[in-house]
Motif scaffolding. Sequence first.
Motif, mmCIF file in Angstrom:
data_model
loop_
_atom_site.group_PDB
_atom_site.id
_atom_site.type_symbol
_atom_site.label_atom_id
_atom_site.label_comp_id
_atom_site.label_asym_id
_atom_site.label_seq_id
_atom_site.Cartn_x
_atom_site.Cartn_y
_atom_site.Cartn_z
ATOM 1 N N ILE A 84 0.854 -1.183 0.000
ATOM 2 C CA ILE A 84 0.000 0.000 0.000
ATOM 3 C C ILE A 84 0.895 1.239 0.000
ATOM 4 O O ILE A 84 1.597 1.503 0.976
ATOM 5 C CB ILE A 84 -0.958 -0.008 1.210
ATOM 6 C CG1 ILE A 84 -1.872 -1.232 1.108
ATOM 7 C CG2 ILE A 84 -1.806 1.259 1.251
ATOM 8 C CD1 ILE A 84 -1.716 -2.201 2.205
ATOM 9 N N GLU A 85 0.887 1.954 -1.087
ATOM 10 C CA GLU A 85 1.788 3.095 -1.270
ATOM 11 C C GLU A 85 1.255 4.318 -0.537
ATOM 12 O O GLU A 85 0.058 4.591 -0.567
ATOM 13 C CB GLU A 85 1.908 3.442 -2.756
ATOM 14 C CG GLU A 85 2.246 2.267 -3.654
ATOM 15 C CD GLU A 85 3.697 1.850 -3.514
ATOM 16 O OE1 GLU A 85 4.456 2.571 -2.854
ATOM 17 O OE2 GLU A 85 4.052 0.791 -4.075
ATOM 18 N N TYR A 86 2.173 5.058 0.075
ATOM 19 C CA TYR A 86 1.806 6.322 0.698
ATOM 20 C C TYR A 86 2.209 7.456 -0.238
ATOM 21 O O TYR A 86 3.383 7.688 -0.462
ATOM 22 C CB TYR A 86 2.518 6.485 2.041
ATOM 23 C CG TYR A 86 1.778 5.808 3.158
ATOM 24 C CD1 TYR A 86 1.552 4.441 3.129
ATOM 25 C CD2 TYR A 86 1.272 6.541 4.238
ATOM 26 C CE1 TYR A 86 0.862 3.812 4.143
ATOM 27 C CE2 TYR A 86 0.572 5.913 5.256
ATOM 28 C CZ TYR A 86 0.375 4.552 5.205
ATOM 29 O OH TYR A 86 -0.320 3.934 6.214
ATOM 30 N N MET A 87 1.215 8.113 -0.809
ATOM 31 C CA MET A 87 1.507 9.230 -1.702
ATOM 32 C C MET A 87 0.679 10.411 -1.259
ATOM 33 O O MET A 87 -0.442 10.254 -0.787
ATOM 34 C CB MET A 87 1.153 8.851 -3.148
ATOM 35 C CG MET A 87 1.875 7.593 -3.595
ATOM 36 S SD MET A 87 1.241 6.950 -5.147
ATOM 37 C CE MET A 87 2.264 7.828 -6.274
ATOM 38 N N MET B 278 -3.002 9.951 -0.345
ATOM 39 C CA MET B 278 -3.542 8.803 -1.071
ATOM 40 C C MET B 278 -2.827 7.548 -0.624
ATOM 41 O O MET B 278 -1.611 7.543 -0.478
ATOM 42 C CB MET B 278 -3.297 8.979 -2.576
ATOM 43 C CG MET B 278 -4.119 10.061 -3.233
ATOM 44 S SD MET B 278 -4.097 9.856 -5.032
ATOM 45 C CE MET B 278 -2.381 9.853 -5.399
ATOM 46 N N ASN B 279 -3.588 6.512 -0.379
ATOM 47 C CA ASN B 279 -2.986 5.212 -0.141
ATOM 48 C C ASN B 279 -3.379 4.313 -1.307
ATOM 49 O O ASN B 279 -4.540 3.949 -1.447
ATOM 50 C CB ASN B 279 -3.474 4.610 1.176
ATOM 51 C CG ASN B 279 -2.971 5.402 2.376
ATOM 52 O OD1 ASN B 279 -2.047 6.199 2.245
ATOM 53 N ND2 ASN B 279 -3.581 5.189 3.516
#
Lengths: 724, 503
Positions: B327-330, B365-366
């Motif tokens: 799960i990307e942290y943006m 955004m995840n």
Amino acid sequence: MEVSFHREIETLRLGAGDTFHGEGIMAVTKALLQSGVAYVGGYQGAPVSHLLDVLLQAEDLLGELGIRLETCTNEAAAAAMLAASINYPLRGAVTWKSIVGTNVAADALSNLSSAGVIGGAMIIVGEDYGEGASVIQERTQAYAVKSSVWLLDPRPELPTIVRMVEKGFALSEASSTPVILELRIRACHVFGAFEASDNRRSEHSATNRFAEPAGFDYARLSHPPVTFVQEADKVNRRLPAARAFIRDNRLNETLGPEDGDIGIIVQGGMFNVLNGRLAEAGLSDAYGDIGIPTHVLNVTYPLVPEEIAAFCADKRAVLVVEEGGPDFIEKEIGQILRHAELDTKLHGKDVLPMAGEYSPVVVARGLSAFLSRYGRNEAARLDEWVEAVEAHSQSVARDLTAPLPPRPPTFCTGCPERPVFSAMKLLREETGPVHVAADIGCHAFATFPPFSQGNSILGYGMSLASNAAVSGTQAKRPLSVMGDGGFWHNGLLTGVAGSVFNQDDSVLVIFKNGYTSATGVQDVPSSRPQGEGRGRGLDIESALKSLGVGWVRTVHSYSVSTMRKTLREALGSDETGPKVIIADGECQLARQRRVRPAEARAVAEGRRVVRTRFWVDPDVCTGDHACIRLSGCPSLTVKPSTDPLKPEPVAHVNNDCVGCGLCGEVSHAAQLCPSFARLEIIRNPNGWDRFRARLSSALIRLFGGYAAPSEPDARPAPHPIPAE
Amino acid sequence: MSAGSPITVLISALGGEGGGVLAGWIADAAVAEGLHAQRTSIPGVAQRTGATTYYLEILPHADAGRGPGKPVLALNPAPGRVDVLIGTELLETARMVQTGYATPDRTVLIGVVRRVYTVAEKASMGDGRLDPDRLEAIVERYSKTALLGDLGAIAQAAGSHLNAVLLGALAGSGTLPIPPDRYRDAIRAGAKAVESNLRGFEAGLAFARTGRTGPAPAAETEDAVRPVPEAWSLYPEGALPMIEAGSQRLADYQDDAYVALYADRLKRFAGRPGADAAFLSELARILALRMAFEDTIRVAQLKLTAARLEQVRAEAGARSGEIVDVIEYMKPGPEELFSLLPPALARRALAFLAGRGWDTWSIPMNVTATRFGGFIRLKTLASLRGWRRRTLRYADEQAWIEHWLDLIDRTLAVDPDAAREVVAIGGLVKGYADTHKRGRRNFDRIVARVVEPALAGDLPAPAFADAVLNARLAALKDPEGTALDETIRSLWASLAPDRQAAE
């Protein structure tokens, strides 16, 4: 509790004929049981936290012996508990960390000592002086002297420690005076053996209660006019009685040859260090077979003038080995010599330092100066050793070319307090620095890098109170931080009530992590009632509101953005009086101890478990390490870059990560960089999990992407990593 | 006064490593062997990752009963009098060595070649790590025998804890008069994780006896020699690997035309006096990095690579059959998003937002890259690669690059040493958002206050290169720029006061 003593506690049941093996603190506990105590209590603090842990975990045994156990809310409460021995023939013992705990207990200690006791009263203090100490460098001796409380400082070996506990109660009763037994950190943790005896049951106790209270006796109150009578009694009756007891029971020891023209007088607790250096000089050996007359003070207050005078009488000179300042013992010995009209030359702080720990090197230097002054050639051996040690250190330093960086303790992996300091650091970038009053507890680690914040530390639970005048004289509202431990210990009244009373314009952050974690995870009144804990779940928020704090917010401590916003609000709010933020997040040490075994069990039983941890994408990381400067988590570290274009090490999350989420929170809150990702590892996935994963993978592949293999095989790994 | 001296053992560990358990095993084994053993410790705040020590003294029991009776444990280790030093971390072991707890005349040192970096080392804005070879050399030089190895890897391979491996290594070293079986018994009596601890013990024992330090580090494989494009013949041999790496990066980043632009930019410096292999290599490295600037498109692209998935599964310790989601942290802000628009439009949009005070707004955004929904969003972003040349960010970065190359060009003409440093300050610019802004700010400051004045002749020529170097090092000291300000101030203060006034 951090440490489990369930195995060791069985040794507390040993009786006459058995040999006890164990740690110093356990030996003290056993000695208390052998002394027939009726009640015990205390407040946690290194290095005696374990004593309290042991007592709590041994509650069944204490119950069998009818011993009343109290977990006190602070040291003042513990000292006050000894009041039971004023009116009743009950032996009691309490424990705390000195010097800080003794400071807190001082009021009760003075009054207890003035009234005097009929049951033996003992205070076991961890003398946290020197190496690794977390408190100011002061000695308990000062309290003993000023309050007329006897101070035992046993040689750090189990038989002597146990004997001094047992004799200490008798001394207390023989002289109607409470006694303090002090143990330095290495003595608390020393492992050894002693011949056990049977546990004794107090005649009156929790199981055999007094039918009637003691009769009214004004002389037992520390209240004028009898305080003047008590003062005289201390001098005229109690002190001589104590000296007679010490002498008759040979509590102090004289070792070495009968004759010799020079001698040494040493605090019991310092004997082993001294012996080591004497052995180095060829004046002793590993068995303490000393070649120079040595008087060991297992009781450092009061001294017995006849003993001192007799020891010094035929000597040209004596050396007093007394760690720390002021030189209470040396001064008193000087007076004793003068009164006895002896011209024995007195040495001590002239050859040994007034301040600082008496490490082997320090003692060797002083001992050598003393010996060489009296023509003893053993000094040369010590000098040779000290010179070699110094030359060695210098040689290594030269080879190292630069000093080694320090490694101060820091917040544990996943600690709920770290995110709050990340939020404070981020806010500081907006508002500029604000005055921060720090406190005692894990959160004091925020004074170390990478947070490096805090303007003062005044004592446990004292941060808010220490900002009283600051808040009235600063353009920017100051911040105070305090743990829930400090809040219940002192902060509630000293800080919050005072701040509401005076309508101080201050902001307080209370770390509600559920325990006094710095001392080894002991329960506080607000701890959740669970397991063998003593928590009663007292509510901090309602306590604050009932005191009239109008502005209270509870924020989940890992929510960095929300915390920053709430701090911003608190610092800008128009509300008068204290603004309090409760940072709510359980201590990870306690949480992991509970969660890990449960998870390991669930995985082993084939149940579905989702483990979370963080990961840094090395291709996206630019090697600036801003994330580390905002976190400092032990599991967020660096590793060599494999990209030839980027030689700087990249950030890296190691496998200790507990998935607290701070990394992600910080990278969002600070808009750091998109290299952080959360990994969710589904163990024992169910059919739905597998279906969804397969579907996603198929679609991703269809659109030209890479995905995990669609048919993972289900072989377990060869060696499961143990959960412990 | 002639009794035998005790055998002394000091363990230096970090909190939570099981140093206390290790000390317990040793003492128990010694007692079982009929020796007299005592131990103590300074646990303190060790749990909180601080450094901690455990100390043991062991005496033959036969001597007991002498003197006043029991042996007197010294409680404190004495420098120069330690027989065995066990260290779990290289820096802490070196610290022990410096204090004198290892000396060449008597100490057998059992050390884990491993670094747990201190906060100071980790938090550096560049590479703050100590040189591990130096630490290792010192640990070896100042002990009688040094048994050093990657015992952590051995523990991992054995599925055991480090302390059990260390116990095995101690047993295998034969330093203490205790046979291995006593240690095995001590582990069994511990009744905790007995199986895995015994595995670790045997592995440690084997290590000490054979000196085998676990899996040997893979020898660095030479990259296959690629055909070198003709254009590269302009450059000295030593610069080619970096130029090649840079070209590859840019081909992956954009397209062949972009690689051609890279080559074109480098060509400007080929054959110039002072532009040796080292100079060109460093220029090629930083130029490639700056040309492959990390915009939102690039980030999306990086998150879709195949190697990534393997890496993640390995690091997560995921076993086959387990599902791993990433799960990307943006959190793109207006600058990241609007700088994807053409310059004129983007500037207007950003000015509008700034005017309203909305420029600090951003969208957390995840994105789950391993699920189709997340994948397709990243894929869409990454597919904007062709559009990149029209974006504000592209225009901005290219202008900066030209500016920087121009500075290098001008400096090279007067002072090659200084030109090297002007190349290096290009490396200050990196990263995203605040990190990128800070890099640009520091770069601009150094150019305005050092490079340009020097080129204008306001700085004595011999001081040029050093001044740029010092400014760059200062810029890496603290993120607030305090050290940089101070360095620039003292640079000008050291020159004539009238110059300072002119500033």
